[in-house]
Design a protein around this motif. Structure first.
Motif, short mmCIF file in Angstrom:
data_model
loop_
_atom_site.label_atom_id
_atom_site.label_comp_id
_atom_site.label_asym_id
_atom_site.label_seq_id
_atom_site.Cartn_x
_atom_site.Cartn_y
_atom_site.Cartn_z
N MET A 74 0.82 -1.21 0.00
CA MET A 74 0.00 0.00 0.00
C MET A 74 0.86 1.27 0.00
O MET A 74 0.54 2.24 -0.68
CB MET A 74 -0.95 0.00 1.20
CG MET A 74 -2.16 -0.90 1.02
SD MET A 74 -3.48 -0.58 2.23
CE MET A 74 -2.70 -1.17 3.72
N VAL A 170 -1.48 -2.69 -6.99
CA VAL A 170 -2.63 -3.02 -6.17
C VAL A 170 -3.09 -4.47 -6.39
O VAL A 170 -3.73 -5.07 -5.52
CB VAL A 170 -3.80 -2.03 -6.46
CG1 VAL A 170 -4.51 -2.38 -7.75
CG2 VAL A 170 -4.78 -1.99 -5.30
N VAL A 182 -7.19 1.26 1.08
CA VAL A 182 -6.11 1.49 0.11
C VAL A 182 -6.13 2.95 -0.36
O VAL A 182 -5.10 3.62 -0.41
CB VAL A 182 -6.27 0.54 -1.09
CG1 VAL A 182 -5.20 0.83 -2.15
CG2 VAL A 182 -6.17 -0.91 -0.64
#
Length: 300
Positions: A74, A170, A182
């Motif tokens: 992240m 991602v 996120v």
């Protein structure tokens, strides 16, 4: 009274997201000559971060118990987000808004190509040809060596590269990681980085009109996030995703009305090619996804 299908609701939400994001871009562009870049990103980011935190809390997605590997992914994604914000807004300050938007429409193509090159994702010859044609359309927009070419066209392409990296990263996240979390981490990282970077600039006092424009940018980017999250939760992604190209039409209209900008014939031609190949790629990926879903059922 006829009931609206989930797909149509999703399409409307995606269109709303693209329109509001582009209105945010217009407000942001209007401040390019009066506010330093990082001051603008920092002040806008405060509102966005607070809003996303509230949304994540209300949706039950505000979690801090993720594995260390997911946290690392992240934060790496957030670094790509910072790069994308810098290159995109710098290009936006120095180019017609429709030109920047047209270049950004290549994202579905660049993500598909990068997925094939770096993540061994399947890419058939039809989509590969569409991607190559789409990049040819980008060259019509950028026109390297042409009279209208400037370095900021490369900034827009760098923004595409950063966002492509962000979207590939991602995919490495665990499925259990909430999507709102996120987005919140990325918004927080951009805001913190922008705040630190703004210390190298001379902050400018804002007039009431400028503060109103900054508030407008913040409000519309927040609604963009809300609509885009809702769009992905309603209807089929393959049906909803092509409506993201509403941003290009919005950018052309806003550029003409508020900045007296209108794309050249070559830019419009290139944008048309990018949009057409992008829509073909999205529909092709949807068709293949449906085929992969059906085949295992037949095996069973």
């Amino acid at each position: 009274m006829a009931q609206i299908s989930d797909n149509m609701r999703g399409a409307a939400l995606m269109t709303g997201a693209m329109v509001t994001f582009t209105i945010n871009d217009s407000f942001t562009k209007s401040l390019g000559d009066v506010l330093p870049l990082w001051q603008l990103i920092f002040l806008r980011g405060i509102g966005v971060t607070v809003c996303l935190a509230i949304m994540a809390r209300l949706m039950g997605q505000l979690r801090f118990d993720m594995p260390r590997q997911d946290w690392g992914i992240m934060w790496l994604r957030a670094a790509a987000e910072i790069g994308g914000a810098y290159f995109f807004i710098t290009a936006l300050f120095n180019m017609p808004i429709a030109n920047v938007s047209a270049i950004m429409q290549v994202l579905p193509l660049s993500v598909s190509l990068a997925g094939a090159l770096f993540m061994a994702e399947a890419l058939g010859w039809r989509r590969l040809v569409a991607i190559l044609v789409g990049f040819g359309g980008v060259m019509l927009i950028v026109r390297p060596g042409g009279a209208d070419f400037n370095i900021y066209s490369l900034y827009a392409l760098a923004a595409v590269a950063c966002v492509t990296l962000r979207d590939l990263i991602v995919r490495k996240l665990s499925r259990s990681v909430p999507s709102m979390m996120v987005s919140l981490v990325a918004a927080l990282a951009v805001t913190i980085f922008a705040g630190l970077a703004s210390l190298t600039e001379e902050w400018q006092a804002m007039t009431f009109a400028q503060a109103t424009h900054l508030g407008g940018a913040t409000v519309f980017v927040i609604f963009g996030y809300i609509f885009s999250v809702a769009a992905m939760r309603v209807g089929e992604i393959g049906f909803v995703a092509p409506f993201r190209y509403a941003s290009l039409l919005t950018a052309i209209v806003l550029g003409l009305v508020f900045f007296a900008e209108f794309p050249s014939a070559l830019t419009l031609s290139g944008a048309g090619i990018v949009v057409a190949t992008g829509i073909f790629t999205l529909f092709r990926e949807r068709k293949l996804a449906l085929r992969r879903r059906v085949v295992p059922d037949r095996i069973r």
